[in-house]
Scaffold this motif. Structure first.
Motif, mmCIF file in Angstrom:
data_model
loop_
_atom_site.group_PDB
_atom_site.id
_atom_site.type_symbol
_atom_site.label_atom_id
_atom_site.label_comp_id
_atom_site.label_asym_id
_atom_site.label_seq_id
_atom_site.Cartn_x
_atom_site.Cartn_y
_atom_site.Cartn_z
ATOM 1 N N GLY A 172 -7.671 17.879 4.326
ATOM 2 C CA GLY A 172 -7.325 18.288 2.976
ATOM 3 C C GLY A 172 -6.048 17.667 2.465
ATOM 4 N N GLY A 173 -5.899 17.770 1.147
ATOM 5 C CA GLY A 173 -4.731 17.220 0.503
ATOM 6 C C GLY A 173 -5.015 15.870 -0.121
ATOM 7 N N THR A 174 -4.217 15.504 -1.088
ATOM 8 C CA THR A 174 -4.337 14.178 -1.690
ATOM 9 C C THR A 174 -4.045 13.108 -0.644
ATOM 10 O OG1 THR A 174 -3.599 15.150 -3.776
ATOM 11 C CG2 THR A 174 -3.549 12.742 -3.595
ATOM 12 N N PHE A 175 -2.992 13.337 0.145
ATOM 13 C CA PHE A 175 -2.706 12.538 1.339
ATOM 14 C C PHE A 175 -2.757 13.498 2.518
ATOM 15 C CE2 PHE A 175 0.284 10.156 -1.682
ATOM 16 C CZ PHE A 175 -0.755 9.388 -2.176
ATOM 17 N N VAL A 176 -3.555 13.190 3.523
ATOM 18 C CA VAL A 176 -3.768 14.138 4.612
ATOM 19 C C VAL A 176 -2.501 14.334 5.449
ATOM 20 C CG1 VAL A 176 -4.679 12.427 6.248
ATOM 21 C CG2 VAL A 176 -5.371 14.819 6.434
ATOM 22 N N LEU A 177 -1.689 13.302 5.570
ATOM 23 C CA LEU A 177 -0.379 13.415 6.209
ATOM 24 C C LEU A 177 0.610 12.577 5.409
ATOM 25 C CD1 LEU A 177 -1.226 13.290 10.020
ATOM 26 C CD2 LEU A 177 -0.174 15.190 8.796
ATOM 27 N N ALA A 178 1.716 13.205 5.027
ATOM 28 C CA ALA A 178 2.661 12.520 4.155
ATOM 29 C C ALA A 178 4.101 12.591 4.631
ATOM 30 C CB ALA A 178 2.577 13.104 2.739
ATOM 31 N N ASP A 179 4.425 13.531 5.503
ATOM 32 C CA ASP A 179 5.809 13.656 5.943
ATOM 33 C C ASP A 179 5.847 14.174 7.371
ATOM 34 O OD1 ASP A 179 8.544 13.477 5.829
ATOM 35 O OD2 ASP A 179 8.840 15.346 4.749
ATOM 36 N N VAL A 180 6.987 13.936 8.035
ATOM 37 C CA VAL A 180 7.142 14.343 9.428
ATOM 38 C C VAL A 180 8.584 14.756 9.673
ATOM 39 C CG1 VAL A 180 7.571 11.955 10.167
ATOM 40 C CG2 VAL A 180 6.816 13.655 11.847
ATOM 41 N N ALA A 220 5.121 9.034 9.336
ATOM 42 C CA ALA A 220 3.881 9.569 8.763
ATOM 43 C C ALA A 220 3.257 8.495 7.873
ATOM 44 C CB ALA A 220 4.181 10.830 7.956
ATOM 45 N N ASP A 221 2.010 8.152 8.158
ATOM 46 C CA ASP A 221 1.319 7.088 7.443
ATOM 47 C C ASP A 221 0.158 7.690 6.667
ATOM 48 O OD1 ASP A 221 -0.633 4.921 6.941
ATOM 49 O OD2 ASP A 221 0.776 3.691 8.060
ATOM 50 N N LYS A 222 0.259 7.740 5.331
ATOM 51 C CA LYS A 222 -0.779 8.369 4.516
ATOM 52 C C LYS A 222 -2.071 7.565 4.517
ATOM 53 C CE LYS A 222 0.251 6.381 -0.069
ATOM 54 N NZ LYS A 222 -1.050 5.714 -0.243
ATOM 55 N N GLY A 223 -1.932 6.234 4.669
ATOM 56 C CA GLY A 223 -3.128 5.399 4.649
ATOM 57 C C GLY A 223 -4.021 5.654 5.843
ATOM 58 N N ASP A 224 -3.436 5.712 7.037
ATOM 59 C CA ASP A 224 -4.210 5.964 8.249
ATOM 60 C C ASP A 224 -4.387 7.451 8.519
ATOM 61 O OD1 ASP A 224 -4.391 3.255 8.646
ATOM 62 O OD2 ASP A 224 -2.646 3.155 9.967
ATOM 63 N N GLY A 225 -3.613 8.285 7.827
ATOM 64 C CA GLY A 225 -3.738 9.727 8.018
ATOM 65 C C GLY A 225 -3.275 10.182 9.378
ATOM 66 N N LEU A 270 6.903 18.633 13.263
ATOM 67 C CA LEU A 270 6.194 19.202 12.126
ATOM 68 C C LEU A 270 5.708 18.075 11.227
ATOM 69 C CD1 LEU A 270 8.576 22.145 11.130
ATOM 70 C CD2 LEU A 270 6.463 22.298 12.458
ATOM 71 N N GLY A 271 4.535 18.262 10.626
ATOM 72 C CA GLY A 271 4.010 17.301 9.672
ATOM 73 C C GLY A 271 3.368 18.035 8.521
ATOM 74 N N SER A 272 3.295 17.380 7.363
ATOM 75 C CA SER A 272 2.669 18.019 6.207
ATOM 76 C C SER A 272 1.765 17.036 5.493
ATOM 77 C CB SER A 272 3.731 18.533 5.223
ATOM 78 O OG SER A 272 4.251 17.478 4.440
ATOM 79 N N ASN A 273 0.830 17.603 4.711
ATOM 80 C CA ASN A 273 0.064 16.782 3.787
ATOM 81 C C ASN A 273 0.804 16.721 2.456
ATOM 82 O OD1 ASN A 273 -0.342 19.227 2.526
ATOM 83 N ND2 ASN A 273 -2.574 19.167 2.637
ATOM 84 N N GLY A 288 0.781 -1.234 0.000
ATOM 85 C CA GLY A 288 0.000 0.000 0.000
ATOM 86 C C GLY A 288 0.809 1.278 0.000
ATOM 87 N N ASP A 289 2.118 1.183 0.138
ATOM 88 C CA ASP A 289 2.970 2.382 0.121
ATOM 89 C C ASP A 289 2.479 3.437 1.108
ATOM 90 O OD1 ASP A 289 4.501 1.209 -1.746
ATOM 91 O OD2 ASP A 289 4.122 2.640 -3.355
ATOM 92 N N ASN A 290 2.069 3.020 2.287
ATOM 93 C CA ASN A 290 1.451 3.971 3.217
ATOM 94 C C ASN A 290 2.455 4.777 4.030
ATOM 95 O OD1 ASN A 290 -1.248 3.467 2.573
ATOM 96 N ND2 ASN A 290 -1.304 1.651 3.879
#
Length: 544
Positions: free
Chosen positions: A274-282, A243-248, A290-293, A227-229
């Motif tokens: 919001g965002g394509t992935f709600v959380l993608a980096d940390v 940061a797990d995009k699948g679980d947000g 800090l975290g970002s979508n 799943g590349d999460n």
């Protein structure tokens, strides 16, 4: 992904919970490795330490300088004033809390008419040890130092004694040198030699500090092999974050073994959206997270802050992910330097645009983004439609003495050094030496050596490759020259350490690398993670 390097002396001595039975045992080392008093180094023999101090030294209240085994404690504490008129005892207790060694220190005051070298100072040395009983002097210098033209400054007792060779005279210490000190009819010879101290880290002693990956069968249940999460990975002195995009969510693990499962950063106020992935980096720092979508549909690129693991998320940046009427992809990776609750700089590089050739730069003051609507834009020369940065773009300031650069690295560009305004590309490591998709380049210094660390992120289509970390020695005088010197023929010699943890397919090519240096402990921790493969932390210590 995160590229924040904390140069802090906070102690990372906790044990990550997932190590289980593989957790390294507590050290049983309980030694004094150096002892000096009134500027004179002691001679250590077994559990006895002896030293002679100049005539006239008041030894009734002196504070010694002591080095003991890592993670051990010493009683009384180093620096405590003591009366050395008679032998005194110090007890060293190992990290395991049970192993102890008792040392007896005996101090002798030299005769008033004795001639001695009381101090031997050498510029560029790490330290100088004088063994008065053996009449030897040892100059400790880092491995690789030039010792053919050293100019020692010699102090004698009495002060007007003559010294041969003369103080300040250059000498070649490639082999031992005899020094003679003379006053009246008294004369004494000393043998002066070099001790080369190992620098950098010893690859043979690197350990897998925290395994949470497919290859070792330790993948945490919150993560997945499909799943590349998991996309962003970071660590600070006390925790590791994913940061797990699948679980947000952003998961974190305490490294003191108190919990059998991950916790997640809070959003009780429903700020994250919001965002394509709600959380993608940390990005983890010592003063907040800090975290970002990730946005690729023109929606806002957002950055959130947690003051600590117990606080709720707060939105600190919302920026439309568009430029010149086109949607841009922001949030694959962002980078931050500074204090997220104070002053700092945030970098985000777009990808999959007409030209992936620039980075957006936001500045924080007092924890607030001051140019939220109008970020600075640094455009990189010589990047075009065919020579793109690519996804997971990473831009980080690096210094080489008084020279300053921007390090650019991403899925389609090998580590490259630019001027800080982006107008000059100084050098790029050849893709024949380091493959494209070796990402997250991190330049760091450790124990007098400089390294380049890179992450590989697993199999992609027909390209079968390991996810892992690769560390290269780039310790030359010039950073540009070191980058220029990489070739297909010599890259194997420059590679000093590698560690692989899986080959699972990574469609998104999501991967991350972070380095935490603990100066007090004399160790660094490298975290590398890759989607579908999990993550691993290695621990390296100073070469001995």
């Amino acid at each position: 992904m995160n590229r924040f390097l904390t140069l802090t002396t906070a102690v990372l001595v906790c044990i990550f919970l997932s190590c289980g039975e593989d957790t390294p045992p507590a050290s049983s080392e309980a030694n004094i490795t150096s002892f000096s008093l009134a500027g004179v180094s002691g001679s250590i023999s077994g559990s006895s330490i002896t030293l002679s101090v100049p005539y006239g030294t008041d030894i009734s209240s002196l504070s010694p300088q002591i080095t003991n085994s890592p993670k051990s404690t010493i009683t009384p504490a180093a620096g405590t004033s003591r009366d050395f008129s008679s032998p005194v005892t110090y007890v060293v207790t190992a990290e395991d809390g049970t192993t102890t060694t008792s040392y007896t220190i005996t101090v002798t005051i030299l005769d008033p008419d004795q001639v001695v070298i009381s101090r031997f100072e050498v510029e560029g040395s790490e330290s100088v040890d004088i063994d008065e009983s053996a009449k030897t002097i040892t100059i400790n210098v880092n491995e690789g130092s030039n010792v053919t033209q050293l100019t020692p400054k010699v102090t004698t007792i009495p002060a007007d004694a003559s010294v041969t060779p003369a103080t300040g005279a250059a000498n070649d210490f490639s082999s031992a040198v005899k020094y003679n000190v003379k006053a009246g009819s008294k004369s004494q010879d000393y043998t002066v030699s070099i001790n080369f101290l190992p620098i950098g880290f010893d690859p043979e002693t690197v350990v897998d500090w925290f395994q949470a990956d497919v290859a070792s069968g330790t993948l945490e249940p919150e993560l997945g092999a499909e799943g590349d999460n998991e996309r962003g990975f970071s660590l600070n002195s006390t925790h590791v974050y994913v940061a797990d995009k699948g679980d947000g969510v952003i998961y974190f693990w305490e490294n003191d073994g108190s919990s059998a499962s991950a916790s997640s950063l809070k959003d009780d106020n429903s700020v994250i959206s919001g965002g394509t992935f709600v959380l993608a980096d940390v990005i983890a720092t010592e003063n907040g997270i800090l975290g970002s979508n990730m946005s690729l549909d023109g929606s806002a690129f957002k950055v959130y802050r947690w003051n600590d693991n117990d606080s709720n998320a707060e939105l600190i940046l919302s920026y439309p992910a568009t430029r010149d009427g086109e949607n841009i992809r922001l949030g694959d990776n962002f980078n931050f330097h500074g204090d997220p609750q104070g002053e700092g700089t945030l970098y985000a590089t777009p990808s999959f645009t007409t030209k992936d050739n620039y980075v957006l730069v936001w500045n924080l003051e007092n924890g607030q983004v001051v140019n939220a609507e109008n970020p600075d834009i640094i455009t990189f020369e010589d990047i075009n439609d065919t020579n793109k940065i690519g996804n997971y773009g990473f831009v980080e300031p690096v210094n080489d003495g008084d020279k300053h650069y921007l390090l650019v690295n991403a899925a389609q560009i090998t580590p490259t050094l630019y001027s800080t305004d982006g107008t000059t590309r100084h050098t790029q490591i050849s893709s024949e030496a380091i493959i494209v998709r070796a990402m997250g380049g991190k330049i760091f210094e450790f124990n007098q050596k400089r390294y380049l660390a890179l992450a590989t992120v697993g199999t992609e289509g027909a390209n079968t490759r390991d996810a892992g970390v690769w560390i290269y020695d780039i310790s030359g005088d010039s950073l540009i020259e070191e980058f220029d010197s990489f070739t297909d023929e010599n890259v194997a010699e420059k590679l000093v350490y590698s560690n692989s943890f899986g080959q699972n397919i990574n469609i998104n090519q999501a991967g991350d690398l972070d380095i935490y240096i603990n100066e007090e402990e004399g160790a660094f921790y490298a975290l590398v993670g890759a989607a579908n493969n999990g993550f691993r932390i290695i621990k390296a210590v100073k070469a001995k």
